[in-house]
Design an enzyme around this catalytic site. Structure first.
Site, short mmCIF file in Angstrom:
data_model
loop_
_atom_site.label_atom_id
_atom_site.label_comp_id
_atom_site.label_asym_id
_atom_site.label_seq_id
_atom_site.Cartn_x
_atom_site.Cartn_y
_atom_site.Cartn_z
N ARG A 1 -87.64 27.86 17.46
CA ARG A 1 -86.44 27.52 18.22
C ARG A 1 -86.46 26.12 18.81
O ARG A 1 -85.43 25.44 18.84
CB ARG A 1 -86.22 28.57 19.33
CG ARG A 1 -85.79 29.90 18.78
CD ARG A 1 -85.66 30.96 19.85
NE ARG A 1 -85.13 32.19 19.28
CZ ARG A 1 -84.99 33.32 19.96
NH1 ARG A 1 -85.35 33.38 21.23
NH2 ARG A 1 -84.49 34.39 19.37
N ALA B 1 -87.67 37.17 18.75
CA ALA B 1 -88.04 38.58 18.58
C ALA B 1 -89.45 38.90 19.09
O ALA B 1 -89.97 39.97 18.82
CB ALA B 1 -87.88 39.04 17.13
N ALA C 1 -85.88 47.01 36.77
CA ALA C 1 -85.72 48.18 35.90
C ALA C 1 -85.10 47.77 34.57
O ALA C 1 -84.27 48.50 34.01
CB ALA C 1 -84.87 49.25 36.59
#
Length: 664
Positions: A340, A454, A69
């Site tokens: 990254r 992102a 969830a």
């Protein structure tokens, strides 16, 4: 007491007066609250001793069950409920405690609020960021859907940061460009200051309350219920009272998150234990590309807490002990906003070559104090607080000590862009009936060998929604749910009983720490064959030590010792596949950097014109997905490979990006 009675009567009188003043529509009582957490008390639930008299089983039936969830699980669950499906959501945490809450930086979408932008440019950046291991049909789907996903979140009430003219503010993030890499830095990352994940999770949770989804909160999913090579639900342990629940469903969605806790230093919550990945493994299905583990460049030194890439997007810079902005040497164009994997390797090289900071010269600095204090206060308030708490640093006056830290798992459960779980048989992808996956637990593969910053929050929303839409296309609410055997889940209960009464010589915490330190030492930012081979041996031995575990709590009510041991079993399966996959991949690609195989090995040498070159056979190059299986009884890992999907969903609308040399 008389004073208390008088006060009570006074308050009652005032409430009555207020109620009479309300419009009639508001006098009908409280708003219906649909967040059903007592799933085990549904009238349709039936108790049986079909597995064991010692462990009675509660049986439930739903159209669909979602496991997890967080952002992906919530979006899938309320999407299904909205479409009319009787939906259950099984989660070991209350939804707003899911790890999505910790994401900071933002959500990429080509809205064009800061400058002209195009989702096809975002598509190009994501393919390039994946080091050409991403499946371009799925990347096409995700990048095209991104702007609509952000608008959907805004309509749900997500309080995005704004520009002065009221548009959604978009910051710069690593690996994002304009005009297919030729137009400079893109500002594509929509954010809520530096608390975007927190805002996203609470927005989705708030939206979920509108729908009649049955939530099984603090239920630990043990295994998938598989019959005739199709999924028919899950079996779960109620942590509160120790009861066993079989949740039978026509469709099952796995959205359990990543397995960052296989490593000692990571930004993940302690609950990120690869539960869904391990359930897939125990079901005899493959996992994909688990060797690709992302090290975020900026974890706080010594603590591992995340410092968002948004700091560099707002103008922060990385410096070494000489005060040099060293990323200019490694990525002359993108500098501190390279992808990254590039930044993490560059930081590691600076430290290796003696330019690290601090007494031990074992970290570098992230400098923010050259930025205006009001910018730090409005755009990075959470980071300012985190740096003070965990590093004792005032970011307006001094730099933050940082070090690459495990952050994200690019690999996971193989799916197509619709979220359908895949197996690979005789060189062909086959859909596993009734089984879906989304979020960090899944591998679509939109991130390939390296995820751009992102790109994950938006992955959750797009593919959580995709799972719901895919089920809606193929099924109808109320369709007959396939049966299961009376003793379905018996092996899961036997394993639980074995762990509950385990009386060996090794504590769960001791074995977990040994695994985490071994993974940290043997499969880090840079990897080498001899060290990986040693790591394979160590992790295999530690897997064998699971049979020597000792648990101390023999009860069934809130037995956290038992839950942590179940989680350790799951982590071990993930660790095995990660390190064996890394040892086998004899190349460097994205987050997988081999010092003994420094080149990326594709079907062609893309540093030269491909005309006249002979294409390498499939078994001689590494631009392919790893599929890993584990024999749970022995810990033996078997590896296979499947091709990368290069075709987009519509070549006329969005052309394939051919492999090229990757530089920033």
């Amino acid at each position: 007491m008389s004073g208390v009675r008088r006060l009570s009567r006074l308050l009652s009188t005032r409430r009555l007066a207020l109620a009479k003043a309300w419009p009639a529509v508001l006098q009908t009582g409280t708003r219906g609250f649909h967040f059903t957490v007592d799933g085990n008390k549904r009238a349709s639930a039936k108790v049986s001793d079909s597995i064991s008299a010692q462990y009675p089983v509660v049986d439930h039936e739903f159209d669909a069950v979602v496991v997890g969830a967080g952002g992906a699980g919530l979006r899938a669950a309320f999407g299904l409920s909205e479409a009319g499906f009787n939906t259950a959501c099984v989660t070991k945490l209350f939804p707003t405690r899911s790890h999505t809450v910790a994401a900071q930086g933002g959500i990429n979408a080509a809205l064009g609020n800061m400058e002209e932008d195009n989702w096809r440019w975002h598509f190009y950046d994501t393919v390039k960021g994946s080091d050409w291991l991403g499946d371009q049909d799925a990347i096409h789907y995700m990048t095209e859907q991104a702007p609509a996903a952000v608008v959907e979140l805004e309509n749900y009430g997500m309080p995005f940061s704004r520009t002065e003219d009221g548009k959604i503010y978009q910051r710069a993030f690593g690996g994002q460009s304009l005009k297919f890499g030729k137009g400079g830095q893109a500002h594509r990352c929509c954010c809520v200051a530096d608390r975007t994940g927190h805002s996203l999770l609470h927005t989705l949770y708030g939206r979920s309350l509108r729908y009649d989804t049955s939530y099984f909160v603090e239920y630990f999913a043990l295994d998938l219920l598989m019959e005739n090579r199709e999924c028919r639900g899950v079996i779960a342990l109620c942590i509160e009272d120790g009861s066993i629940h079989r949740i039978r469903a026509k469709n099952t969605v796995v959205a359990t998150g990543g397995y960052g806790r296989t490593y000692f230093s990571c930004t993940s919550a302690h609950t990120s234990t690869g539960d869904g990945t391990a359930m897939i493994t125990r079901a005899g299905l493959p996992c994909q590309d688990l060797e690709f583990v992302q090290f975020h460049p900026t974890g706080i030194y010594g603590a591992g807490c995340l410092i968002t890439e948004g700091c560099r997007g707002e103008g922060g810079i990385l410096i070494n002990s000489q005060g040099e902005r060293f990323m200019e040497r490694y990525a002359p164009v993108a500098k501190d906003l390279a992808s990254r994997d590039v930044v993490s390797r560059s930081m590691t090289l600076e430290i290796r070559e003696g330019r690290g900071c601090g007494p031990e010269k074992d970290h570098v600095y992230l400098q923010l104090h050259h930025l205006p204090p009001e910018q730090l206060a409005t755009r990075l308030p959470g980071i300012s607080e985190t740096a003070m708490i965990f590093a004792g640093v005032d970011v307006t006056k001094e730099p933050i000590p940082v070090l690459p830290t495990v952050h994200y798992n690019m690999g996971g459960i193989p799916t197509n862009y619709k979220g359908q779980v895949l197996r690979h048989v005789n060189g062909q992808d086959q859909i596993v009936p009734g089984l879906y996956a989304c979020g960090e637990a899944a591998c679509a593969s939109v991130h390939g060998a390296n995820r751009l910053g992102a790109n994950s929050l938006w992955d959750l929303v797009v593919f959580g929604r995709a799972c719901a839409l895919s089920i809606e296309e193929s099924c109808r609410p109320g369709d007959k749910v396939p049966p299961i055997k009376p003793n379905a889940g018996e092996e899961s209960v036997m394993n639980l009983d074995k762990l509950r009464f385990a009386d060996g010589s090794i504590r769960t915490s001791e074995l977990r720490l040994s695994m985490q330190k071994s993974m940290q030492n043997h499969a880090a930012v840079f990897r080498v064959g001899s060290v990986l081979q040693e790591g394979c041996g160590k992790i295999s031995k530690l897997y064998g030590d699971l049979k020597h575990l000792k648990t101390f709590d023999r009860g069934m009510v809130w037995n956290t010792d038992l839950v942590e041991t179940l989680e350790l079993q799951n982590l071990m399966l993930c660790a095995l596949q990660t390190i064996y996959g890394a040892e086998a991949r004899k190349e460097s690609r994205g987050a997988h950097a081999r010092e003994d195989y420094k080149a990326r090995i594709d079907e062609y040498d893309y540093s030269k014109p491909i005309q006249g070159q002979q294409k390498k056979p499939f078994e001689e190059h590494w631009r392919k997905h790893t599929l890993s299986y584990v024999d749970v009884s022995t810990g033996k890992v078997t590896l296979e490979y499947r091709p990368v999907i290069d075709k987009t969903l519509n070549e006329a609308d969005c052309a394939t990006v051919p492999p090229a040399i990757r530089s920033y």
